[in-house]
Design a protein around this motif. Sequence first.
Motif, short mmCIF file in Angstrom:
data_model
loop_
_atom_site.label_atom_id
_atom_site.label_comp_id
_atom_site.label_asym_id
_atom_site.label_seq_id
_atom_site.Cartn_x
_atom_site.Cartn_y
_atom_site.Cartn_z
N LYS A 10 0.90 -1.26 -0.09
CA LYS A 10 -0.19 -0.12 -0.01
C LYS A 10 0.92 1.13 -0.16
O LYS A 10 0.52 2.32 -0.89
N ASN A 11 1.86 1.29 0.86
CA ASN A 11 2.84 2.44 0.76
C ASN A 11 3.71 2.66 -0.49
O ASN A 11 3.86 3.90 -0.89
N VAL A 12 3.91 1.52 -1.01
CA VAL A 12 4.67 1.53 -2.30
C VAL A 12 3.58 2.15 -3.66
O VAL A 12 4.43 3.08 -4.19
N VAL A 13 2.45 1.75 -3.47
CA VAL A 13 1.51 1.99 -4.58
C VAL A 13 1.34 3.60 -4.14
O VAL A 13 1.03 4.38 -5.15
N LYS A 14 1.19 4.24 -2.83
CA LYS A 14 1.18 5.52 -2.60
C LYS A 14 2.28 6.41 -3.49
O LYS A 14 2.17 7.69 -4.03
N ILE A 15 3.72 5.88 -3.03
CA ILE A 15 4.72 6.56 -3.47
C ILE A 15 4.94 6.69 -4.90
O ILE A 15 5.14 7.75 -5.57
N VAL A 16 4.14 5.35 -5.67
CA VAL A 16 4.31 5.50 -7.30
C VAL A 16 3.28 6.25 -7.59
O VAL A 16 3.39 6.84 -8.96
N LEU A 17 2.09 6.09 -7.13
CA LEU A 17 0.88 6.66 -7.99
C LEU A 17 0.58 8.12 -7.62
O LEU A 17 0.13 8.93 -8.40
N LEU A 18 0.78 8.49 -6.31
CA LEU A 18 0.22 9.71 -5.77
C LEU A 18 0.74 10.81 -6.47
O LEU A 18 -0.04 11.88 -6.73
N PRO A 19 2.16 10.91 -6.85
CA PRO A 19 2.56 11.86 -7.26
C PRO A 19 2.19 12.35 -8.99
O PRO A 19 2.06 13.53 -9.35
N PHE A 20 1.63 11.17 -9.47
CA PHE A 20 1.10 11.41 -10.97
C PHE A 20 -0.42 11.44 -11.19
O PHE A 20 -0.83 12.14 -11.77
#
Length: 195
Positions: A10-20
């Motif tokens: 979940k944390n990885v997804v946040k880091i990868v997706l949320l900036p975009f």
Amino acid sequence: MNLNFYTFAKNVVKIVLLPFYRAKAIGIENIPKEGGVLICSNHINNLDPPIVGIASKRDIHFMAKEELFQIPILKGILPKVHAFPVKRGLSDREALRKGLAVLKEEQVLGLFPEGTRSKDGLLGEGLAGAGFFALRSKAAVLPCAIIGPYKMFRPVKIVFGKPIDFERIREEKVSADDATKAIMTEIQTLINNHK
């Protein structure tokens, strides 16, 4: 192991997706803090499951098409993030049993009632599976709307509606198809109200 991996993923997804994709969750207070919950959402993009997953404070067990479990990388990861396979286009008894077990164990089951992504972004017809789970369990039934488009640096809204009054619907002894229609109506209302 699974719980830690789910949190890590979940944390990885946040880091990868949320900036975009500027994901904005609305109505997270409508997700019951305990007890079985059936979250039913529209489906507009392959990123819908992780986007809904990071918006929810509770872990979500998603039904995912069986073909994803044949992909080498995904077949190891999907079970660790609580996803389980469903055969599309068939009455998959094993997937139905697994989904009911998730709800009986007072966990959260995530479904995309349309069964496939919308080609035009409009809400399609829901399959009877959502109604089946809603009628056969005592879970809270929560409509969810994902409002895109998924474009770089543009907001994506994840709107959780209030639980549908399914006690009344269960008492009316409606069919699974009719129960799904009631859910789809609520999803469409969320889409209309938050476009």
